[in-house]
Each structure stands twice: as structure tokens, then as C-alpha cells.
Enzyme design. Structure first.
Site, short mmCIF file in Angstrom:
data_model
loop_
_atom_site.label_atom_id
_atom_site.label_comp_id
_atom_site.label_asym_id
_atom_site.label_seq_id
_atom_site.Cartn_x
_atom_site.Cartn_y
_atom_site.Cartn_z
N CYS A 26 0.83 -1.20 0.00
CA CYS A 26 0.00 0.00 0.00
C CYS A 26 0.87 1.25 0.00
O CYS A 26 2.10 1.17 0.04
CB CYS A 26 -0.94 0.01 1.20
SG CYS A 26 -0.07 0.11 2.78
N CYS A 29 3.55 1.61 2.62
CA CYS A 29 4.80 0.87 2.35
C CYS A 29 5.75 1.72 1.51
O CYS A 29 6.97 1.68 1.71
CB CYS A 29 4.50 -0.43 1.63
SG CYS A 29 3.54 -1.61 2.61
N ASP A 422 8.62 26.29 -33.96
CA ASP A 422 9.73 26.65 -34.84
C ASP A 422 9.23 26.41 -36.26
O ASP A 422 8.28 25.65 -36.48
CB ASP A 422 10.93 25.76 -34.52
CG ASP A 422 12.03 25.89 -35.55
OD1 ASP A 422 12.42 27.03 -35.82
OD2 ASP A 422 12.47 24.86 -36.08
N ASP A 625 16.77 25.53 -31.01
CA ASP A 625 15.50 25.46 -30.29
C ASP A 625 15.66 25.02 -28.84
O ASP A 625 14.70 25.08 -28.07
CB ASP A 625 14.54 24.48 -31.00
CG ASP A 625 14.14 24.97 -32.38
OD1 ASP A 625 13.96 26.19 -32.53
OD2 ASP A 625 14.02 24.14 -33.29
#
Length: 733
Positions: A26, A29, A422, A625
Site C-alpha cells: 500500500c 509501504c 519553430d 530550439d
């Protein structure tokens, strides 16, 4: 007093370790495992994914792996090191099947349940005989894990189940021994809860395995052997023995074992599981091919350019695994809740017991209601909601050509309202093409193109190649040219069908004293759009002109239209001229254009777009870019572009189809919706179930069934993402 401030350790100085962790049940844990790892000296960061049951650790190089596994073993979680690029584990072969505890529990529990449902009761000693192996053999895992949690000073689901079922079993045993004729015992409750929890965990594990289908499918693409040319002979060797520059033979129907360049042969290649491109792609000498793709009809020889961990497929697998193992920001809320969840539930169960005992004076009823609180309050669903959904979302995206390497980008993408593009290589093909052929009065257009192609046939100049490709695309008969030669700085000349012709610049036109006539206005307009104009000239006349420009991608207009239909604003940011940018923008319907922008200015422009909290995506492919991709809220890199672009971006589009941008935004929206649904139901089960159990309105058996169903339903809801199909997959131009 002097205070030393230690500088942060750069990530390049750390080494990454991935551990497969057992015993986690769970969200509590997850927190315990992370705390245990972070307590090891030298560990800088640790992140645990409940769905994959893996821990990702960043540590100093001198931290031994044995120290990490020992720390987890002491905390009650056995761990092993996951080798790099290892495929997801399959169910172990041999031995008992993984579902045997569920089957054994059902066989022992059904005789306890059926008489109760039919209004009959088995003798107490028989109930004890059936319930005991369920409680202490099949349920031993809950005692072990619960004990480890207590030793660590925390709690988890196993502790809740162990306490709840032990209380029901213990009460039943006490009643059997002290009141042999007691009307009702609760052995069926303890046995049914354990069996239902085991069933839920088994169903949950099966469902979770489906979230790793994408990684499993990608791993299945890896060939294990390759046919390498050694002299004139083909030698079959393990792929691990292939080296860069080796020539590999790929027969029809084989998977390509390496990344490389085709040395000889022509064929079609199926790259669908790598790029999401459903149609086979034509390949010829000089073309790049990717390891894992399937060769169709022709035999190819491929010169190896990348092997092992450096292949495209290996990088894709690493990026998807990294994204699936990382935590989304929304998961931090769950982590904070899970830290206090179990102690709060234990307190509520204690108050329920005391309240019912004091109110009704019935210890038996008080204990049963407290057991129901303990059993229904499982935090499994909380821990699974986010990671299983992220795994399903990133997996289905990868299979359709959208590679998400940063889950924070996935979480942000759904809120994008502005997309910057671009131009060169992103909205356009990044290579010159013939965009216009304008004949002079009395001359046929096809004749102009054919004559120009004849003059350019022997040239390898990019514009000459563009002319030849256009003539070939239009299936024109290109005549032979003689006496061809270059006119430095001006163009080319030669004789075609007995006529002296030249193809060149406006400078050549002026030097020969020829008049453009009606074509002058056309040429001016094309040049204003950023096109390069070449004139086809005879000795005494202008025959026509050809205009060259970077061609717009086939899918660009549809992609921009799709974004506009969703209310998303589009912007072009390019270093190209205003004329070239305006021409492309007009063709695509982009209104806002920033041209002649330097790389650093691109990043500044993206930052300005982000002012006021606007979520901005940027799509690019080039070296220039990188700053803009890093500055954007979400960066999209085009595969095949510069490495810096793919490194700076959170999402990579594995093929040049720009409709994948809208698809990525859509899968982000759907993934976030599923996460929210999962968390809502996970919280709802507890918000509704705990008060009902405390009020005595839930039997422990029903509480156990609801708890098991909560985890399964959350994972099943996440798996519905696997049905998602993007527009770029189904509606090709």
C-alpha cells in the site's frame, strides 16, 4: 559560529540504482521504503513506484548496493538489483501457480460462508478447523509484513488486515472455548476477509502487469542474433557481438537488429511499434533504419551506426521506464496522506471499540465493528491510483509515437493554451523544394519544368535535386542535355533539343538584357514571401521561372486547425526572414509570427508568452530550439532533430506528424482525468466506508470485499486508457 554550506552534488557525480522491491502492499509501504533508503549514508534521493514495485535511488558512487538491499531487508522488504534495460519480469515458470493461495482460501472459506447464507451453522470445531489454515498459513504474509511495520514504528495495510482478522478469529476462539453453545462465531469473517484480500491482490497484480505491456512490447522487438558479413560470407552472431561499422544482412521478414544506414537494397520497413507510423516506410540506400523495425519484401545490407544501449529502441525503453518510475507532482498529496493514514485508522478503530462497548455494553459487537473499520480502511487504492494511470498513459502514448520522458510535462500538458512552433524542420520539411513553376505567355508549364530538369540532371546542388524530384513526381519525360556547365554565382547553361538554354538568378537575367515582362510582378511576390527565384532563359526570351522554398509538411495545416478547434492559440517563432515566415504562416492559418529571432530571443519570447501563468508548449527540432524548449512549460522535440532539442524537451514526437502535438495534449488530459477519478474513488471508499463500519452498518466480510474491490477498480479504471487512439493514428492525409 561558522556554518558550512555544502554545495549540491551534481547529478553527473551520482550513480543510479534500480531495485525490485518485494512485500509492498500500500501507499504506507512506499513511504517506509523511501525512508529506509534515504537513511542509508550517501543516498541523495529515493523514489518508489508501487505499481512497478521498483525503487529508483540516486547515491554517491561509494555507496554499495548491498547496503541498500540490507536496509530494505531490515525494514521487511526483500530487494534485488534490476539490471539495465531488463524486460519486465514474467510469471515464474514451474512450481505452484501464483493464484494458489486464492484457490486454497476459497476452498476453505466457502464451507464457512454457505451455511451462514443458508441459515445453517457448522459445528464450532469444524469452523475452527477450516479457518485456522486460512488465518495462519495463507494469512502469514500479513503477520510478517505487519510485524515489520510495527518494528519500524509505522503501519500499513497488512497491519490493518492482521489486526482485524486476528480480532475476529480470537473472539470466535474465545466464544468457542468459553461458550460452547454460542449461537454465532466469526470464523467466516476472518477467513473471508483474508481470502478476499488475497483475491484482490491477485487481480490487482494481473491488472498491473497490463500497464507494462508497452515496455514488454518494445523489449520484444529486440532481435537476439544478427547476420554479419565477414568477407563474402554471412555469419550469424549474437547482437551483443555486433560492432559499429559492421555490415548486417537483413532478409525479408526479419527484424532489423541494429540502428544503421542502408548500404544496398530497397524495401519497405514497418516501424509502427517504434514511431507509431502504421504504414510501412520505403527505404533505399543512404536511408537510416532503426533496430527493431521489420523489413518487408527486399533484402537489405545495413552499415551499423549504433548498438546496444545507444540504439533508438534502447533509448526509448529507458525513457519510458524512467517516466513510469517517476512521481507526478499530484502524487505528493497521496504521500502526505499515507504518512498519517494508518495511525488515524487505528485510532478510529480503537474509538469505535470503546464507543460501542460503552454505549451498548456488548464487547462482541464492539469488536466486530472495530474489525470492520480496520478491514475496509485499506490505503492500497490511494497508492495505486497515480502510478498505474501514469504507466498506462505513457505506455499507450509510446506505442503511438509520443515519447513522454517527464511525467511533470504530462501533468502540465493538459492545461496548455498556447503552442509555439519553430518553422524550419518543424512546420516545414527543412529542405528546399519547388513551390511554384510559372511559364511565360505561350509556354507550357510542364515544358518549363522538364527543360529545367534537363539542365540540372547532372548536378547534386540542393536546388537541382529539388527540380529533379519535382519532375519525377509529375512523371515528366525529361530530355537529354548537352554542353552543360556552371555559370559561377549565376546558374547553369547547356543545349536541350538543339536550343541554348540557361537556368539562373535574376542577376543572370539582367546580364543577358532580357525582360521579365508579366512575370516580374509574380517574381517580386514570391521573393517577398522569402522564395528563391530561378529564371529559365533562351537566347532571346524568358521561358518561365521556378520558385524554391522550404515546403510545408503535409500534416501541418491539419495539426494547426486541430489546435485552433480546441481553443489553443498558435505562434510561430523562427530565425528565418519575415517574408518566408509570413508565407508559411499564411498557408497554415497562424496569425502571430515572430521572425528573424535569435536562439536566445526565442527563449525570451517563450517566457513572455508564459507571463500571467499561461501554460505554453513549444515545438522544435534544431540546435537553436534548445533554449526555447527548456523555457516552455512543456517542450516538444521532433525525433531526428538535434540531441540538445530532445534532451531539453519533456516530450518527443517519434515521427514528423505534427498532429501528434494535439494527441499528446489529449492523452495528458485523459491521463489526468483518470488520476483524479482514481484518487476520488480511493478517498471515497474510505470517507464513506469507515463511518459506515464505525456505525455498525458494515459486516467485516462486506468490508473486506469492498476493500479488495477498491484497488481492483482503480487499476481497471486506469487500464481503460489503453483504448485511446490519437487523431494522427486514424486520420492520415
Amino acid at each position: 559560529m561558522n556554518t558550512a554550506i555544502s554545495a549540491p552534488i551534481p547529478s553527473s557525480a551520482l550513480h543510479d540504482v534500480t531495485l525490485q522491491v518485494g512485500g509492498m502492499t500500500c501507499a504506507s509501504c512506499v513511504r517506509r521504503v523511501e525512508k529506509a533508503l534515504q537513511a542509508v549514508p550517501g543516498v541523495q534521493a529515493a523514489s518508489v513506484n508501487l505499481a512497478t514495485e521498483k525503487a529508483s535511488v540516486q547515491a554517491l558512487p561509494n555507496v554499495p548496493v548491498a547496503a541498500l538491499t540490507a536496509a530494505l531487508g531490515k525494514a521487511g522488504y526483500p530487494a534485488t538489483v534490476v539490471e539495465a534495460a531488463a524486460p519486465p519480469a514474467a510469471e515464474p515458470a514451474g512450481g505452484l501457480p501464483v493464484w494458489w493461495p486464492v484457490a486454497a482460501g476459497a476452498v476453505l472459506t466457502l464451507p464457512l460462508m454457505l451455511p451462514m447464507l443458508l441459515g445453517l451453522m457448522l459445528p464450532g470445531w469444524l469452523q475452527l478447523l477450516l479457518a485456522t489454515p486460512v488465518q495462519f498459513v495463507l494469512g502469514a504474509r500479513f503477520y510478517r509484513a505487519g510485524w515489520h511495520a510495527l518494528r519500524a514504528g509505522s503501519g500499513n495495510m497488512d497491519l490493518l488486515v492482521a489486526l482485524g482478522t486476528s480480532a475476529a478469529y480470537g473472539l470466535s476462539l474465545w466464544l468457542l472455548l468459553s461458550h460452547p453453545g454460542h449461537a454465532h462465531l466469526y470464523f467466516e469473517a476472518s477467513a473471508a476477509v483474508i481470502t478476499l484480500v488475497l483475491l484482490g491482490k491477485w487481480l490487482e497484480q494481473r491488472a498491473k502487469r497490463q500497464t507494462t505491456d508497452a515496455i514488454r512490447a518494445l523489449n520484444a522487438l529486440r532481435p537476439t542474433t544478427a547476420r554479419v558479413l565477414r568477407g563474402e560470407a554471412e555469419v550469424e552472431v549474437p547482437v551483443a557481438d555486433v560492432r559499429v561499422d559492421d555490415v548486417v544482412v537483413v532478409r525479408p521478414g526479419d527484424r532489423i537488429p541494429v540502428d544503421g544506414e542502408i548500404a544496398s537494397g530497397e524495401s519497405h520497413v514497418d516501424e509502427s511499434l517504434i514511431t507509431g507510423e502504421s504504414l510501412p516506410v520505403a527505404k533505399a540506400p543512404g536511408d537510416r533504419v532503426t533496430g527493431g523495425a521489420i523489413n518487408a519484401e527486399g533484402t537489405l545490407t545495413v552499415r551499423t551506426m549504433a548498438i546496444g544501449a545507444e540504439t533508438t529502441l534502447a533509448r526509448i525503453i529507458r525513457l519510458v521506464e524512467s517516466a513510469q518510475a517517476s512521481k507526478a507532482p499530484i502524487q505528493r498529496i497521496v504521500d502526505r496522506v499515507s504518512a498519517v493514514f494508518v495511525p488515524v485508522v487505528l485510532a478510529i478503530a480503537a474509538l469505535t471499540f470503546l464507543g460501542w462497548w460503552l454505549h451498548a455494553g456488548d464487547v462482541e459487537q464492539a469488536l466486530i465493528n472495530a474489525v470492520a473499520v480496520l478491514v475496509i480502511a485499506c490505503p492500497c487504492a490511494l497508492g495505486l491510483a497515480t502510478p498505474t494511470t501514469l504507466m498506462a498513459g505513457t505506455g499507450v502514448a509510446a506505442r503511438q509515437g509520443i515519447l513522454i520522458k517527464d511525467v511533470e510535462a504530462l501533468e502540465l500538458a493538459h492545461a496548455v493554451t498556447v503552442v509555439g512552433f519553430d518553422k524550419t524542420g518543424t512546420l516545414t520539411l527543412g529542405q528546399p523544394g519547388v513551390v511554384a513553376v510559372e511559364p511565360a505567355a505561350g509556354v507550357d508549364r510542364a515544358e518549363v519544368l522538364a527543360l529545367a530538369a534537363a539542365l540540372q540532371r547532372a548536378s547534386s546542388h540542393p536546388l537541382a535535386m529539388a527540380v529533379q524530384q519535382q519532375a519525377q513526381a509529375e512523371r515528366l519525360a525529361v530530355p537529354a542535355a548537352t554542353e552543360t556547365g556552371a555559370l559561377p554565382g549565376r546558374g547553369v547553361q547547356g543545349r536541350v533539343q538543339g536550343r541554348a538554354l540557361a537556368l539562373g538568378s535574376t542577376r543572370l537575367l539582367r546580364e543577358r538584357g532580357l525582360q521579365a515582362g508579366a512575370l516580374a510582378e509574380v517574381a517580386q511576390r514570391l521573393e517577398d514571401e522569402g522564395r528563391t527565384v530561378s529564371w529559365l532563359l533562351a537566347d532571346d526570351a524568358v521561358l518561365g521561372l521556378l520558385a524554391f522554398g522550404d515546403r510545408v509538411k503535409d500534416t501541418a495545416a491539419a495539426a494547426i486547425a486541430e489546435l485552433h478547434s480546441r481553443g489553443i492559440r498558435t505562434v510561430m517563432l523562427t530565425g528565418d526572414s519575415h517574408g518566408a515566415a509570413a508565407g508559411v504562416a499564411q498557408a497554415l492559418g497562424i496569425v502571430e509570427v515572430h521572425a528573424e529571432v535569435l536562439p536566445a530571443d526565442k527563449a525570451a519570447a517563450v517566457q513572455r508568452l508564459r507571463e500571467g501563468g499561461t501554460v505554453v508548449a513549444f515545438v522544435g527540432d534544431g540546435l537553436n530550439d534548445g533554449p526555447a524548449l527548456a523555457a516552455a512549460s512543456v517542450g516538444f522535440a521532433m525525433a531526428g532533430g538535434a540531441d540538445v532539442a530532445t534532451e531539453a524537451a519533456g516530450i518527443t514526437l517519434m515521427r514528423g506528424d505534427l498532429r501528434l502535438v494535439a494527441d499528446a495534449l489529449d492523452i495528458s488530459r485523459r491521463t489526468l482525468a483518470k488520476i483524479r477519478q482514481g484518487l476520488f474513488w480511493a478517498f471515497a471508499y474510505n470517507v464513506i466506508g469507515i463511518p459506515l463500519a464505525a456505525a455498525g452498518l458494515l459486516n467485516p466480510v462486506i468490508a473486506g470485499a469492498a476493500m479488495a474491490f477498491s484497488s481492483v477498480s482503480v487499476v481497471a479504471n486506469a487500464l481503460t486508457l489503453k483504448r485511446w487512439r490519437g487523431t494522427a493514428k486514424d486520420n492520415r492525409p
